[in-house]
Write an enzyme that holds these catalytic residues in place. Sequence first.
Site, PDB file in Angstrom:
ATOM      1  N   TRP A 133      50.627  58.366  31.179  1.00 44.19           N
ATOM      2  CA  TRP A 133      49.678  57.406  30.806  1.00 44.19           C
ATOM      3  C   TRP A 133      49.496  56.310  32.147  1.00 44.19           C
ATOM      4  O   TRP A 133      50.466  56.283  33.065  1.00 44.19           O
ATOM      5  CB  TRP A 133      49.368  56.711  29.733  1.00 44.19           C
ATOM      6  CG  TRP A 133      49.016  57.223  28.343  1.00 44.19           C
ATOM      7  CD1 TRP A 133      49.277  58.572  27.915  1.00 44.19           C
ATOM      8  CD2 TRP A 133      47.978  56.923  27.472  1.00 44.19           C
ATOM      9  NE1 TRP A 133      48.900  58.847  26.811  1.00 44.19           N
ATOM     10  CE2 TRP A 133      48.037  57.933  26.536  1.00 44.19           C
ATOM     11  CE3 TRP A 133      47.481  55.656  27.142  1.00 44.19           C
ATOM     12  CZ2 TRP A 133      47.304  57.835  25.360  1.00 44.19           C
ATOM     13  CZ3 TRP A 133      46.729  55.542  25.966  1.00 44.19           C
ATOM     14  CH2 TRP A 133      46.571  56.623  25.022  1.00 44.19           C
ATOM     15  N   ALA A 174      56.395  56.506  35.139  1.00 44.26           N
ATOM     16  CA  ALA A 174      56.007  56.912  36.057  1.00 44.26           C
ATOM     17  C   ALA A 174      56.244  55.716  37.486  1.00 44.26           C
ATOM     18  O   ALA A 174      56.534  56.002  38.459  1.00 44.26           O
ATOM     19  CB  ALA A 174      54.380  57.225  36.265  1.00 44.26           C
ATOM     20  N   HIS A 219      49.531  53.547  31.774  1.00 44.85           N
ATOM     21  CA  HIS A 219      50.303  52.254  31.749  1.00 44.85           C
ATOM     22  C   HIS A 219      51.740  52.737  32.131  1.00 44.85           C
ATOM     23  O   HIS A 219      52.672  51.946  31.971  1.00 44.85           O
ATOM     24  CB  HIS A 219      50.200  51.675  30.429  1.00 44.85           C
ATOM     25  CG  HIS A 219      50.402  52.603  29.434  1.00 44.85           C
ATOM     26  ND1 HIS A 219      49.215  52.765  28.422  1.00 44.85           N
ATOM     27  CD2 HIS A 219      51.407  53.249  28.897  1.00 44.85           C
ATOM     28  CE1 HIS A 219      50.097  53.518  27.538  1.00 44.85           C
ATOM     29  NE2 HIS A 219      51.225  54.155  27.951  1.00 44.85           N
ATOM     30  N   SER A 220      52.192  54.027  32.429  1.00 47.91           N
ATOM     31  CA  SER A 220      53.354  54.616  32.383  1.00 47.91           C
ATOM     32  C   SER A 220      54.466  53.645  33.234  1.00 47.91           C
ATOM     33  O   SER A 220      54.351  53.631  34.398  1.00 47.91           O
ATOM     34  CB  SER A 220      53.304  55.918  32.593  1.00 47.91           C
ATOM     35  OG  SER A 220      54.493  56.511  32.878  1.00 47.91           O
ATOM     36  N   ASN A 221      55.392  53.085  32.388  1.00 46.02           N
ATOM     37  CA  ASN A 221      56.674  52.607  32.778  1.00 46.02           C
ATOM     38  C   ASN A 221      57.283  53.695  33.657  1.00 46.02           C
ATOM     39  O   ASN A 221      58.083  53.559  34.641  1.00 46.02           O
ATOM     40  CB  ASN A 221      57.306  52.010  31.742  1.00 46.02           C
ATOM     41  CG  ASN A 221      58.421  51.039  32.362  1.00 46.02           C
ATOM     42  OD1 ASN A 221      58.005  50.292  33.043  1.00 46.02           O
ATOM     43  ND2 ASN A 221      59.489  51.066  31.851  1.00 46.02           N
TER      44      ASN A 221
END
Length: 340
Positions: A79, A85, A81-83
């Site tokens: 997503w 990524a 907000h992906s931590n």
Amino acid sequence: MKTHELRERLRTFPRFPLLRDATPLHPLENLSGELGVDLRVKRDDLTGLAAGGNKTRKLEYLIGRAQAEGADTVLTAGWYHSNHALQTAAAAARAGLECILYLKAGDPRKGSLFLDALCGAQVRLFDVPGSGALGPEMERGAEALRREGRKPYVIPVGGSDPVGSLGYVEGALEMREQCDETGWEPDLVVCPTSSGGTHAGLLAGIPALFPRTRVLGIGVGDDPGEVREKVGHLRDALGELLSLPPLDDRTLDEAFCFDYGFGAYGTLAGPVMDLIREVGSREGFFLDPVYTGKAFYGLLDRIRRGIVPLASRVLFLHTGGLSGLFQYEEEVHRHLAGTD
Ligand SMILES: Cc1ncc(COP(=O)(O)O)c(C=O)c1O
């Protein structure tokens, strides 16, 4: 099992060091006093890579494997907000690898998406309902790179494959060493569970090193059946990789709680946003609204309802997510100001 035996087994896997020091494990004195338990937090939000978080431990093994396979580029998905990524972008930067992120579209001026670009990742945004649809896109991207003679390494959503999950066997080892130093030992270890690798790693490492300690993964809105199945498969795979005895079905069934998903993955919940403020103002650290906020809310509710007995020693694994909190700062602010 002895700590050094498990450490020796882990040493057989390629690893790119990202964590220089152990993360703190400290008591939450204000909340413990009120709740009547001995509650401590393992601060994996302070891993020292980008904005911190659980993916640092997974990426040590994932980037190690990518390097061992001669990769020049890593790809992953998630997503906006992906931590995961963001941590992948930062780990790739440290390792001198290119990074391409396939993400559900969001506002690139905020939170994780803003920081992804600062870590030099190529970000590709897609208008999709969830991250599931991004896997095929990423595979097509990897294929195109192979045709150009490049060497891509694809990291699944959340870094949750057996290689990434080794990171939380390592995490359990670190907890064992810290507990040996202080003489404190948890009755219960609690973490958020979503793509499952963190939980599976703990379910491999904790029973081996803390035979009397239970592990509980609190779901954050993903489909319970899918999470249960994924964690079970990952735990089996870790058992094979590390020659650990299998977990019986009862222990595995008791290792999940899906009562605090608040609808669906990524849905923001009023009580969780209230708790983010309460924890900030009473204990001086931040939860995030997608993962740690829901899991910590669930843990406190289970303590207050007596499901976790009084005087228990409880370790909550803080898996990070600060950049995700900034992705939703307007929503959280509106809720706390009473204007939503
Ligand atoms: C901050 C944070 N906490 C918890 C999790 C869940 O961990 P896992 O995907 O290993 O279940 C994630 C996954 O992306 C995360 O970013």
